[in-house]
Motif scaffolding. Structure first.
Motif, PDB file in Angstrom:
ATOM      1  N   PHE A  82      -7.096   0.456  -5.724  1.00 28.77           N
ATOM      2  CA  PHE A  82      -6.836  -0.974  -5.554  1.00 28.77           C
ATOM      3  C   PHE A  82      -5.735  -1.198  -4.519  1.00 28.77           C
ATOM      4  CE2 PHE A  82      -4.487  -4.839  -7.108  1.00 28.77           C
ATOM      5  CZ  PHE A  82      -5.413  -5.758  -6.623  1.00 28.77           C
ATOM      6  N   GLU A  83      -4.710  -0.360  -4.553  1.00 24.86           N
ATOM      7  CA  GLU A  83      -3.617  -0.509  -3.591  1.00 24.86           C
ATOM      8  C   GLU A  83      -4.086  -0.203  -2.170  1.00 24.86           C
ATOM      9  OE1 GLU A  83       0.400   0.107  -6.244  1.00 24.86           O
ATOM     10  OE2 GLU A  83      -0.299   1.819  -5.053  1.00 24.86           O
ATOM     11  N   VAL A  84      -5.020   0.726  -2.034  1.00 28.34           N
ATOM     12  CA  VAL A  84      -5.592   0.989  -0.716  1.00 28.34           C
ATOM     13  C   VAL A  84      -6.294  -0.255  -0.181  1.00 28.34           C
ATOM     14  CG1 VAL A  84      -7.367   2.297   0.537  1.00 28.34           C
ATOM     15  CG2 VAL A  84      -5.828   3.479  -1.035  1.00 28.34           C
ATOM     16  N   ILE A  85      -7.014  -0.955  -1.049  1.00 28.78           N
ATOM     17  CA  ILE A  85      -7.707  -2.182  -0.653  1.00 28.78           C
ATOM     18  C   ILE A  85      -6.709  -3.250  -0.211  1.00 28.78           C
ATOM     19  CG2 ILE A  85      -9.159  -4.090  -1.483  1.00 28.78           C
ATOM     20  CD1 ILE A  85     -10.474  -1.992  -3.383  1.00 28.78           C
ATOM     21  N   LEU A  86      -5.612  -3.390  -0.954  1.00 26.79           N
ATOM     22  CA  LEU A  86      -4.582  -4.365  -0.575  1.00 26.79           C
ATOM     23  C   LEU A  86      -4.038  -4.068   0.816  1.00 26.79           C
ATOM     24  CD1 LEU A  86      -2.500  -4.778  -3.882  1.00 26.79           C
ATOM     25  CD2 LEU A  86      -4.300  -6.275  -2.999  1.00 26.79           C
ATOM     26  N   THR A  87      -3.767  -2.800   1.094  1.00 24.92           N
ATOM     27  CA  THR A  87      -3.222  -2.453   2.414  1.00 24.92           C
ATOM     28  C   THR A  87      -4.221  -2.768   3.523  1.00 24.92           C
ATOM     29  OG1 THR A  87      -3.997  -0.142   2.355  1.00 24.92           O
ATOM     30  CG2 THR A  87      -1.827  -0.589   1.425  1.00 24.92           C
ATOM     31  N   LYS A  88      -5.510  -2.608   3.232  1.00 19.31           N
ATOM     32  CA  LYS A  88      -6.530  -2.889   4.242  1.00 19.31           C
ATOM     33  C   LYS A  88      -6.578  -4.380   4.573  1.00 19.31           C
ATOM     34  CE  LYS A  88      -9.624   1.022   3.321  1.00 19.31           C
ATOM     35  NZ  LYS A  88     -10.961   1.443   2.824  1.00 19.31           N
ATOM     36  N   VAL A  89      -6.419  -5.232   3.556  1.00 21.75           N
ATOM     37  CA  VAL A  89      -6.382  -6.676   3.806  1.00 21.75           C
ATOM     38  C   VAL A  89      -5.170  -7.027   4.658  1.00 21.75           C
ATOM     39  CG1 VAL A  89      -6.236  -8.971   2.788  1.00 21.75           C
ATOM     40  CG2 VAL A  89      -7.579  -7.206   1.650  1.00 21.75           C
ATOM     41  N   VAL A  90      -4.009  -6.526   4.254  1.00 20.54           N
ATOM     42  CA  VAL A  90      -2.763  -6.863   4.951  1.00 20.54           C
ATOM     43  C   VAL A  90      -2.789  -6.353   6.388  1.00 20.54           C
ATOM     44  CG1 VAL A  90      -0.260  -6.509   4.969  1.00 20.54           C
ATOM     45  CG2 VAL A  90      -1.448  -6.943   2.809  1.00 20.54           C
ATOM     46  N   SER A  91      -3.361  -5.173   6.611  1.00 18.94           N
ATOM     47  CA  SER A  91      -3.390  -4.620   7.972  1.00 18.94           C
ATOM     48  C   SER A  91      -4.155  -5.524   8.925  1.00 18.94           C
ATOM     49  CB  SER A  91      -4.008  -3.220   7.976  1.00 18.94           C
ATOM     50  OG  SER A  91      -5.409  -3.263   7.774  1.00 18.94           O
ATOM     51  N   LYS A  92      -5.164  -6.233   8.404  1.00 18.03           N
ATOM     52  CA  LYS A  92      -5.970  -7.115   9.253  1.00 18.03           C
ATOM     53  C   LYS A  92      -5.188  -8.333   9.744  1.00 18.03           C
ATOM     54  CE  LYS A  92      -9.907  -5.078   9.749  1.00 18.03           C
ATOM     55  NZ  LYS A  92     -10.368  -4.678  11.097  1.00 18.03           N
ATOM     56  N   MET A  93      -4.056  -8.632   9.122  1.00 21.66           N
ATOM     57  CA  MET A  93      -3.217  -9.738   9.593  1.00 21.66           C
ATOM     58  C   MET A  93      -2.572  -9.395  10.932  1.00 21.66           C
ATOM     59  SD  MET A  93      -1.430 -10.923   5.992  1.00 21.66           S
ATOM     60  CE  MET A  93      -0.745 -12.468   6.623  1.00 21.66           C
ATOM     61  N   GLU A  94      -2.430  -8.103  11.208  1.00 22.82           N
ATOM     62  CA  GLU A  94      -1.836  -7.638  12.464  1.00 22.82           C
ATOM     63  C   GLU A  94      -0.516  -8.366  12.730  1.00 22.82           C
ATOM     64  OE1 GLU A  94      -4.996  -8.125  15.327  1.00 22.82           O
ATOM     65  OE2 GLU A  94      -5.785  -6.147  14.888  1.00 22.82           O
ATOM     66  N   ASP A  95       0.392  -8.193  11.782  1.00 17.39           N
ATOM     67  CA  ASP A  95       1.682  -8.887  11.818  1.00 17.39           C
ATOM     68  C   ASP A  95       2.777  -7.884  11.470  1.00 17.39           C
ATOM     69  OD1 ASP A  95       3.743 -10.724  11.721  1.00 17.39           O
ATOM     70  OD2 ASP A  95       3.194 -11.524   9.765  1.00 17.39           O
ATOM     71  N   THR A  96       3.669  -7.617  12.400  1.00 17.22           N
ATOM     72  CA  THR A  96       4.709  -6.613  12.172  1.00 17.22           C
ATOM     73  C   THR A  96       5.616  -6.974  11.005  1.00 17.22           C
ATOM     74  OG1 THR A  96       4.651  -6.085  14.542  1.00 17.22           O
ATOM     75  CG2 THR A  96       6.514  -5.239  13.285  1.00 17.22           C
ATOM     76  N   HIS A  97       5.757  -8.260  10.701  1.00 19.27           N
ATOM     77  CA  HIS A  97       6.541  -8.651   9.531  1.00 19.27           C
ATOM     78  C   HIS A  97       5.944  -8.082   8.236  1.00 19.27           C
ATOM     79  CE1 HIS A  97       8.787 -12.253  11.477  1.00 19.27           C
ATOM     80  NE2 HIS A  97       9.624 -11.276  11.212  1.00 19.27           N
ATOM     81  N   SER A  98       4.659  -7.764   8.264  1.00 17.87           N
ATOM     82  CA  SER A  98       3.983  -7.257   7.060  1.00 17.87           C
ATOM     83  C   SER A  98       3.932  -5.729   7.010  1.00 17.87           C
ATOM     84  CB  SER A  98       2.551  -7.806   6.996  1.00 17.87           C
ATOM     85  OG  SER A  98       2.552  -9.215   6.965  1.00 17.87           O
ATOM     86  N   PHE A  99       4.506  -5.076   7.996  1.00 18.95           N
ATOM     87  CA  PHE A  99       4.415  -3.614   8.060  1.00 18.95           C
ATOM     88  C   PHE A  99       4.948  -2.963   6.793  1.00 18.95           C
ATOM     89  CE2 PHE A  99       6.337   0.518   9.029  1.00 18.95           C
ATOM     90  CZ  PHE A  99       5.251   1.188   9.572  1.00 18.95           C
ATOM     91  N   ARG A 100       6.063  -3.476   6.266  1.00 17.38           N
ATOM     92  CA  ARG A 100       6.706  -2.833   5.133  1.00 17.38           C
ATOM     93  C   ARG A 100       5.990  -3.070   3.811  1.00 17.38           C
ATOM     94  NH1 ARG A 100      11.218   0.591   6.020  1.00 17.38           N
ATOM     95  NH2 ARG A 100      10.866   0.784   3.799  1.00 17.38           N
ATOM     96  N   PHE A 101       4.824  -3.695   3.829  1.00 20.83           N
ATOM     97  CA  PHE A 101       4.094  -3.882   2.576  1.00 20.83           C
ATOM     98  C   PHE A 101       3.804  -2.544   1.904  1.00 20.83           C
ATOM     99  CE2 PHE A 101       0.089  -4.452   0.145  1.00 20.83           C
ATOM    100  CZ  PHE A 101       0.571  -5.338  -0.805  1.00 20.83           C
ATOM    101  N   TYR A 102       3.636  -1.490   2.694  1.00 16.82           N
ATOM    102  CA  TYR A 102       3.342  -0.173   2.107  1.00 16.82           C
ATOM    103  C   TYR A 102       4.427   0.243   1.126  1.00 16.82           C
ATOM    104  CZ  TYR A 102       6.897   2.418   4.747  1.00 16.82           C
ATOM    105  OH  TYR A 102       8.092   2.901   5.232  1.00 16.82           O
ATOM    106  N   ASP A 103       5.653  -0.246   1.338  1.00 14.53           N
ATOM    107  CA  ASP A 103       6.771   0.126   0.474  1.00 14.53           C
ATOM    108  C   ASP A 103       6.678  -0.524  -0.903  1.00 14.53           C
ATOM    109  OD1 ASP A 103       8.860   1.878   0.556  1.00 14.53           O
ATOM    110  OD2 ASP A 103      10.358   0.408   1.120  1.00 14.53           O
ATOM    111  N   GLN A 104       5.772  -1.501  -1.060  1.00 15.43           N
ATOM    112  CA  GLN A 104       5.564  -2.174  -2.334  1.00 15.43           C
ATOM    113  C   GLN A 104       4.640  -1.376  -3.258  1.00 15.43           C
ATOM    114  OE1 GLN A 104       6.504  -5.643  -3.358  1.00 15.43           O
ATOM    115  NE2 GLN A 104       8.090  -5.207  -1.847  1.00 15.43           N
ATOM    116  N   LEU A 105       3.958  -0.404  -2.712  1.00 18.01           N
ATOM    117  CA  LEU A 105       2.906   0.282  -3.455  1.00 18.01           C
ATOM    118  C   LEU A 105       3.463   1.321  -4.415  1.00 18.01           C
ATOM    119  CD1 LEU A 105       0.432   0.884  -0.491  1.00 18.01           C
ATOM    120  CD2 LEU A 105       0.593  -1.130  -1.972  1.00 18.01           C
ATOM    121  N   ASN A 106       2.890   1.381  -5.601  1.00 20.11           N
ATOM    122  CA  ASN A 106       3.289   2.393  -6.580  1.00 20.11           C
ATOM    123  C   ASN A 106       2.806   3.784  -6.172  1.00 20.11           C
ATOM    124  OD1 ASN A 106       4.374   0.373  -8.355  1.00 20.11           O
ATOM    125  ND2 ASN A 106       2.291  -0.129  -8.945  1.00 20.11           N
ATOM    126  N   PHE A 107       1.686   3.822  -5.435  1.00 19.25           N
ATOM    127  CA  PHE A 107       1.108   5.095  -5.017  1.00 19.25           C
ATOM    128  C   PHE A 107       1.278   5.332  -3.518  1.00 19.25           C
ATOM    129  CE2 PHE A 107      -0.942   4.220  -9.034  1.00 19.25           C
ATOM    130  CZ  PHE A 107      -1.056   5.481  -9.630  1.00 19.25           C
TER     131      PHE A 107
END
Length: 571
Positions: A198-223
């Protein structure tokens, strides 16, 4: 006969799932529309998340679009007695707003189209920006390793979709196929059987925003360590250059000697996978505004994001500086080994310290590093600060050149906004256009007027101007992010003859917007639109650069600063 039955069952199952995926997509679109426009939900009187969770279970492959509208609006007001909202701003950014998903849908009855149009025409209006939040407390009660129930997984996806459609000003810059990609991810959400998936899916959605402000979303992931293969560090530091990893430092000489790895070597494959292929895979999981910023950020040794697997030993294909190629079975650093962990930790700390302490000393140049200007206020009382800063700029004016090194994040917002402007700038300083969310029409954006000053430049009484006759340079690179980009645009206008040199900047300017997702995730992204005063795009593009500087492998190894070298040559 048995095989025919199995094939038929599989086809039927996929057809049903596909149909249900489409209905979930339509449910999300409708729910977000109601959430952001219907007064009962938009003003917070009723909880939009609860409405989603209570209703989504009633949707199946046979649920029609009209039924979905009925289900979501069942307990909400259908009749609006007030006058329609009138919104006629002089200038508006409305390219993202698109209601064709229901207005052009032949499956939706004319009565329901009128109802949705009526909701929009009588939409909730507020003078203050409504903060998105998760009301349902259960969304944060799941254990970190526990997969969220389907309803909550779909809610997370719906909130991401809503953020993109209604809160992200640069949706129009996203890939044209992003909507189709999102639809495919709905199918993956239905099927995913673990929190990690599920977390992989979330990262795929966020990556499509192509926004450097969202880069650190990976740090939110438990895995995050499993997903990005961060368990083991290499025994060397590196920089990612196009299609290879350039070895820049040796951390553990004994390991590197066994693998015949030296500074200047190029690593082109890891465990049979090319670096080019690895980069492509990582781009699917990490959000950046442009390719240059992506490579810069995943080159960060401390982030450790480039590896393709979690193996403790990796087989590396290495090309040496004399163009000889060999394969090396290489031991990576295991943090359970206290000695190895201490060496790597000390290296990271020293690298950060050296970067922070960087400065230049030249009799003809004054050098300001944007992430180290707050030190000017040390031991200076507030009533003496204006006089103190004026004296600094008076001294700077006597030099042949002023350098503003914008490779970092400002540690003092007032340095450029107030004090550089106060001393050097004409009163009018129209350097950009700043679009904020339109409170009368969510999903559109209106510019902040210059009449109020504040955002663009302060209102300073009896302001004087001290024109500078020397040369001015701004140095930029992908670390020039957000406020640093905004300050660079400001300086470019204050000093119109200045030269901006370096690499493309992060391409993510403007205030950060945050939404909370089920599972305790927080997504940050660019919340307003920033443009140059002439309308030039800055999101994804970055600030205007007069001269782009490209580093060779040798330049990187020698730790050269080509920008400063170029400036010294031009004095």
């Amino acid at each position: 006969m048995k095989n025919i039955f199995i094939v038929f069952f599989v086809i039927a199952f996929h057809a049903t799932t596909y149909a249900q995926k489409d209905h979930y997509m339509y449910f999300m679109k409708t729910w977000n529309f109601i959430k952001y426009y219907h007064p009962d939900l938009a003003d917070g009187r009723k909880d939009a998340d609860s409405l989603f969770l209570e209703t989504i279970g009633k949707v199946n492959a046979n649920t029609s679009e009209n039924t979905i509208i009925t289900l979501l609006l069942k307990n909400l007001n259908h009749k609006f007695t007030g006058a329609p909202v009138i919104d006629t701003p002089k200038e508006v950014l409305s390219v993202n707003q698109d209601f064709r998903w229901y207005q052009n849908n032949k499956k939706i009855s004319s009565e329901n189209k009128i109802l949705l149009n009526d909701i929009y025409n009588h939409r909730f209006v507020t003078e203050t920006e409504k903060k998105d939040k998760t009301f349902d407390s259960k969304t944060n009660e799941f254990k970190k390793e526990e997969n969220l129930p389907l309803a909550y997984r779909l809610l997370a996806l719906a909130k991401l979709q809503g953020a993109i459609d209604y809160l992200y000003p640069h949706k129009y810059l996203m890939d044209k196929n992003a909507e189709v990609y999102f639809s495919d991810l709905v199918d993956q959400v239905i099927r995913c059987s673990s929190r990690k998936d599920f977390e992989v899916i979330l990262t795929k959605v966020v990556s499509k925003m192509e926004d450097t402000h969202s880069f650190r979303f990976y740090d939110q992931l438990n895995f995050k360590n499993e997903i990005f293969h961060r368990f083991y560090f290499p025994p060397f530091d590196y920089m990612i250059v196009k299609d290879h990893l350039l070895v820049t430092e040796i951390l553990l000489p004994e390991i590197c000697s066994k693998a015949n790895i030296h500074v200047g070597d190029q690593i082109t494959e890891v465990n049979g996978k090319s670096v080019r292929e690895i980069i492509k895979e990582k781009k699917e999981l990490l959000s950046t505004s442009n390719p240059e910023t992506f490579l810069y950020l995943i080159s960060d040794f401390q982030k450790n994001l480039i590896w393709p697997d979690n193996l403790a030993r990796k087989r590396l294909k290495i090309q040496s500086r004399d163009n000889k190629t060999h394969m090396a079975d290489t031991e990576f650093v295991n943090f359970t080994n206290e000695g190895q962990r201490a060496i790597v930790s000390k290296y990271i700390q020293n690298k950060i310290r050296q970067k922070q302490q960087y400065t230049i000393d030249h009799q003809d140049i004054v050098y300001f590093k944007i992430n180290d200007v707050f030190a000017f206020t040390n031991n200076i009382s507030d009533d003496k600060l204006d006089e103190h800063m004026d004296s600094i700029f008076r001294d700077a004016s006597s030099k042949k050149a002023i350098i503003f090194d914008m490779r970092g994040y400002p540690d003092w917002g007032g340095f450029v906004f107030h004090y550089v402007y106060k001393y050097f700038s004409p009163v009018e300083n129209r350097f950009g256009k700043y679009y904020k969310p339109n409170p009368k029409n969510v999903g559109t954006y209106i510019p902040i007027s210059y009449d109020g000053f504040g955002t663009y430049y302060p209102d300073i009484k009896n302001k004087t101007v001290h024109p500078y006759k020397g040369k001015v340079f701004m140095i930029v690179n992908p670390e020039t992010l957000s406020m640093s980009e905004w300050n660079t645009m400001n300086l470019q206008n204050i000093f119109p003859n200045a030269r901006t040199i370096g690499q493309r900047t992060a391409g993510a300017d403007g205030d950060i917007r945050t939404i909370t997702l089920p599972g305790g995730y927080n997504l940050e992204f660019t919340g307003n639109g920033i443009f140059y005063y002439d309308g030039s795009q800055t999101q994804k593009v970055g600030v205007k650069v007069n001269e782009f500087i490209e580093y060779s492998d040798d330049d990187i190894i020698q730790k050269r600063d080509l920008e400063l070298e170029r400036i010294l040559k031009n004095l």
